[in-house]
Design a protein around this motif. Structure first.
Motif, PDB file in Angstrom:
ATOM      1  N   SER A 201       0.848  -1.200   0.000  1.00  0.00           N
ATOM      2  CA  SER A 201       0.000   0.000   0.000  1.00  0.00           C
ATOM      3  C   SER A 201       0.878   1.242   0.000  1.00  0.00           C
ATOM      4  CB  SER A 201      -0.894   0.032   1.233  1.00  0.00           C
ATOM      5  OG  SER A 201      -1.430   1.336   1.403  1.00  0.00           O
TER       6      SER A 201
ATOM      7  N   THR B 177     -15.106   1.658   1.853  1.00  0.00           N
ATOM      8  CA  THR B 177     -13.822   0.972   1.979  1.00  0.00           C
ATOM      9  C   THR B 177     -13.943  -0.461   1.444  1.00  0.00           C
ATOM     10  OG1 THR B 177     -14.359   0.302   4.209  1.00  0.00           O
ATOM     11  CG2 THR B 177     -13.047   2.304   3.964  1.00  0.00           C
TER      12      THR B 177
ATOM     13  N   ARG C  46      -9.506   1.749  -1.095  1.00  0.00           N
ATOM     14  CA  ARG C  46      -9.093   2.169   0.258  1.00  0.00           C
ATOM     15  C   ARG C  46      -9.508   1.080   1.220  1.00  0.00           C
ATOM     16  NH1 ARG C  46     -10.184   8.319   1.918  1.00  0.00           N
ATOM     17  NH2 ARG C  46      -8.362   7.911   3.203  1.00  0.00           N
TER      18      ARG C  46
ATOM     19  N   GLY D 277      -8.231   3.359   5.846  1.00  0.00           N
ATOM     20  CA  GLY D 277      -8.068   4.534   4.982  1.00  0.00           C
ATOM     21  C   GLY D 277      -6.841   4.464   4.087  1.00  0.00           C
ATOM     22  N   TYR D 278      -6.104   3.362   4.114  1.00  0.00           N
ATOM     23  CA  TYR D 278      -4.908   3.209   3.281  1.00  0.00           C
ATOM     24  C   TYR D 278      -5.307   3.053   1.813  1.00  0.00           C
ATOM     25  CZ  TYR D 278      -1.661   2.446   7.176  1.00  0.00           C
ATOM     26  OH  TYR D 278      -0.888   2.600   8.277  1.00  0.00           O
ATOM     27  N   PHE D 279      -4.519   3.667   0.932  1.00  0.00           N
ATOM     28  CA  PHE D 279      -4.770   3.536  -0.505  1.00  0.00           C
ATOM     29  C   PHE D 279      -3.955   2.368  -1.058  1.00  0.00           C
ATOM     30  CE2 PHE D 279      -7.164   7.213  -2.117  1.00  0.00           C
ATOM     31  CZ  PHE D 279      -7.245   7.981  -0.962  1.00  0.00           C
TER      32      PHE D 279
END
Ligand code: PRX
Length: 653
Positions: free
Chosen positions: A433, A455, A501, A505-507
């Motif tokens: 990520s 998400t 995501r 909240g990580y892309f």
């Protein structure tokens, strides 16, 4: 919420919940989006301006103009401002030639060279706004020429030295370049690439070129056109030692760099001077946590955007010491890079997942011979890094003590957009990520209607606010600029990438959503490849697909139908492959070529690339109704069976 798996960038232990919640990053990101103009004005003040801007931002979608009315010069940021300080004797560039030669340029040497090269250009009649093409190997003269152009307000276009004469001519003609700078040759795996001969072929197709400046690198004899060609060394004999930098309006183009899109014609991405420099200066600090004593090595070629921003403009604007290596990673042996890290005490190492996977395959024995203890931070760029390669990089190169910054960005974005930011705050990492958007970047994952996705769902990555590094335009083609980036989602920049995501909240960046391939971190359009293949006299119709490749991420697969009377043969395959190399360059070499009798098409006659991709990858075709609703399932299945049948039919001699 805390991540379930991660590695913290402070102690580098697996999941350290003490790092949560993120304070500095979250506060800074929020502040940057609440009042972007105030935020970016503060960042911009970190550079030297001849004249302060009148307005921070004019946003007239889809055009953003930053620091309007402000004046600055990129070569001043990268050279002059350092020679006024103790940094004049600091190393700017450690250059390592492929054969092991070394050249070390201090900031004062760099400053002198930039001035003298600028004088050479001026004396040849190059002035503000003129275009200069740079077709050079990875030698110090390349960054010096870029800065020399910037000094006098000329706009450079760097053309990767692996490109063919036709590719050079296409770019040079698009911008009407007056001057090309090349070399008598470049080294690659011990062989000489005849850059001057290739340039000569291009010049025949490019009437705008008045002068060819030739840098001596190999000492080989090269063809010469009196009046047009000039050795750099002779021109330098008459050069002035000081050239006053031009105070450039912030939105004057700094450079144009070509990249692939969804049509056959590459796009000339135009970058500004002020916004581009401000963005890169800040992003570089946040992502790489650059310190005075850092030795930074980005292994990209200067011919790509990574080289422009992460070898030249961002590090030099900080007065950092960089490594520039001319040759191949595995030449003469597979430990060449590790030798360079040890030799120069590299502290920050920035490379591509393709390179990591290549070294992973060759095993750890090549690493054991070298002391890599100088390393503090590792970076990845250009393509998604698979968790397995990430872990190997972390364990074997970083010895489990260096955080990895997985940096997502594009030629168009000018600088890094989504990445961990140890320069702001340690962020718990998740292998694979790119973590979070940088301050000022309002990234979102949306569905086809622009609705933000919950998400865990994959959608399209868009950027909802302009940022200073954003491209100014596509050169000479504003219509294409609007269509490519701004037509799908009103007032938002469409990246062309899939993303997701997660619950923290990580892309997660998941590859291209358009018809652009990413081969070993290099973008190449399927249409570009198809246009090149179809120009071969035996080819009637062609379609490009890709298949997963363990090292390169994606590999090119070409499907070809032949003209009446042409017979498939291994020789013809080779010829078509050679033809692609000649028209585009070695990066266009297909891994496989299939001769087929017909292509699977929709009823409206569109070739169904997804079917070809599934065939090339040996994957199941899945639910075809949802893949392409225009086509009947039966039609596709028939085409598929036909394709499978012809892949290994006796026709293939
Ligand atoms: O698909 C994304 C991929 O590379 C594309 C941009 O290519 P280019 O303009 O040549 O610039 C490459 C170097 C900045 C993107 O649209 N890409 C780049 N970095 C990453 C990535 N994909 C996943 N993870 C990354 N870190």
């Amino acid at each position: 919420m805390c991540p379930t798996k991660g590695i913290n960038t402070a102690g580098h232990l697996p999941t350290d919940t003490r790092l949560w919640p993120l304070k500095r990053y979250t506060e800074m990101h929020r502040r940057s989006l609440d009042d972007p103009e105030k935020f970016w004005a503060e960042e911009a003040r970190k550079l030297d301006w001849y004249q302060t801007w009148e307005r921070v931002l004019d946003w007239d979608p889809p055009y953003a103009r930053w620091f309007v009315g402000g004046r600055l010069n990129a070569s001043f940021q990268c050279a002059d401002r350092h020679v006024k300080t103790w940094r004049k004797s600091k190393v700017a560039i450690y250059w390592e030639g492929e054969a092991g030669e070394t050249r070390v340029l201090s900031y004062s040497t760099l400053f002198r060279a930039v001035n003298r090269f600028a004088s050479v250009l001026k004396k040849l009649g190059v002035s503000k706004g003129d275009k200069v093409a740079l077709y050079l190997p990875m030698v110090p003269e390349l960054p010096v020429f870029m800065l020399a152009c910037a000094r006098i307000g000329a706009v450079h276009t760097v053309i990767f030295s692996g490109f063919s004469a036709q590719s050079i001519a296409d770019r040079v003609n698009d911008i009407q370049a007056k001057v090309i700078v090349t070399a008598d040759g470049g080294y690659r795996r011990g062989k000489i690439i005849p850059l001057k001969e290739i340039t000569d072929e291009a010049v025949k197709l490019s009437p705008s070129v008045e002068k060819v400046i030739v840098v001596k690198r190999t000492g080989e004899k090269v063809p010469w056109t009196e009046g047009k060609d000039a050795w750099l060394s002779s021109l330098l004999d008459d050069a002035e030692s000081l050239v006053t930098p031009e105070p450039m309006e912030s939105n004057h183009p700094l450079y144009i760099l070509y990249t692939s899109g969804t049509t056959g014609k590459p796009k000339g991405i135009v970058h500004s001077t002020g916004g581009y420099l401000v963005y890169n200066h800040s992003a570089y600090q946040w992502v790489f946590d650059i310190k005075e004593e850092s030795v930074f090595w980005c292994t990209a070629d200067v011919g790509w955007v990574t080289g422009h921003s992460s070898i030249v403009y961002a590090p030099l604007s900080h007065g950092a010491a960089i490594v520039l290596y001319e040759g191949a990673p595995d030449y003469p042996t597979l430990d060449r890079w590790w030798d360079i890290i040890e030799k120069y005490g590299v502290t920050i190492f920035y490379t591509s997942p393709t390179a990591v996977r290549m070294f992973m395959r060759s095993g750890e024995k090549w690493l054991q011979k070298h002391d890599l203890s100088s390393l503090e931070l590792l970076g990845s760029v250009g393509e998604p890094i698979n968790p397995e390669a990430w872990q190997w990089y972390y364990k074997h190169i970083g010895k489990e003590k260096c955080p990895i910054v997985d940096t997502w960005w594009q030629t168009e974005t000018g600088g890094i957009m989504i990445s961990p930011t140890p320069g702001i705050e340690a962020i718990p990492l998740k292998p694979g990520s790119a973590t979070f958007p940088l301050p000022g970047i309002d990234a979102s994952v949306v569905d086809t209607n622009g609705k933000e996705l919950p998400t865990g769902q994959t959608g399209y990555l868009i950027i909802k606010k302009p940022w200073p590094g954003m491209l100014l335009d596509i050169y000479g083609n504003p219509g294409r600029y609007r269509r490519a980036y701004w037509s799908r989602y009103p007032n938002s920049y469409y990246t062309g990438d899939f993303a997701m995501r997660d619950e923290d909240g990580y892309f997660w960046l998941l590859g291209r959503a358009d018809e652009v391939l990413n081969v070993a971190g290099h973008r190449i359009g399927t249409a570009e490849l198809e246009d090149a293949a179809i120009s071969h006299p035996a080819v009637a119709e062609t379609a490009v697909a890709s298949k997963p490749d363990e090292i390169k991420g994606e590999a090119i697969v070409l499907f070809v139908t032949l003209k009446e009377g042409e017979l498939p043969s291994p020789t013809l395959k080779k010829e078509i492959s050679q033809h692609l190399r000649k028209v585009i360059g070695p990066i266009a070499t297909p891994d496989e070529i299939y001769f087929v009798e017909s292509m699977p098409k929709t009823r409206s006659g569109k070739i169904m690339r997804r079917v070809l991709k599934a065939v090339a990858s040996g994957q199941s075709l899945g639910d075809l109704t949802t893949l392409e609703n225009e086509a009947s399932v039966e039609e596709v299945k028939r085409a598929y069976e036909k394709l499978k049948g012809t892949k290994s039919t006796p026709k293939e001699a």
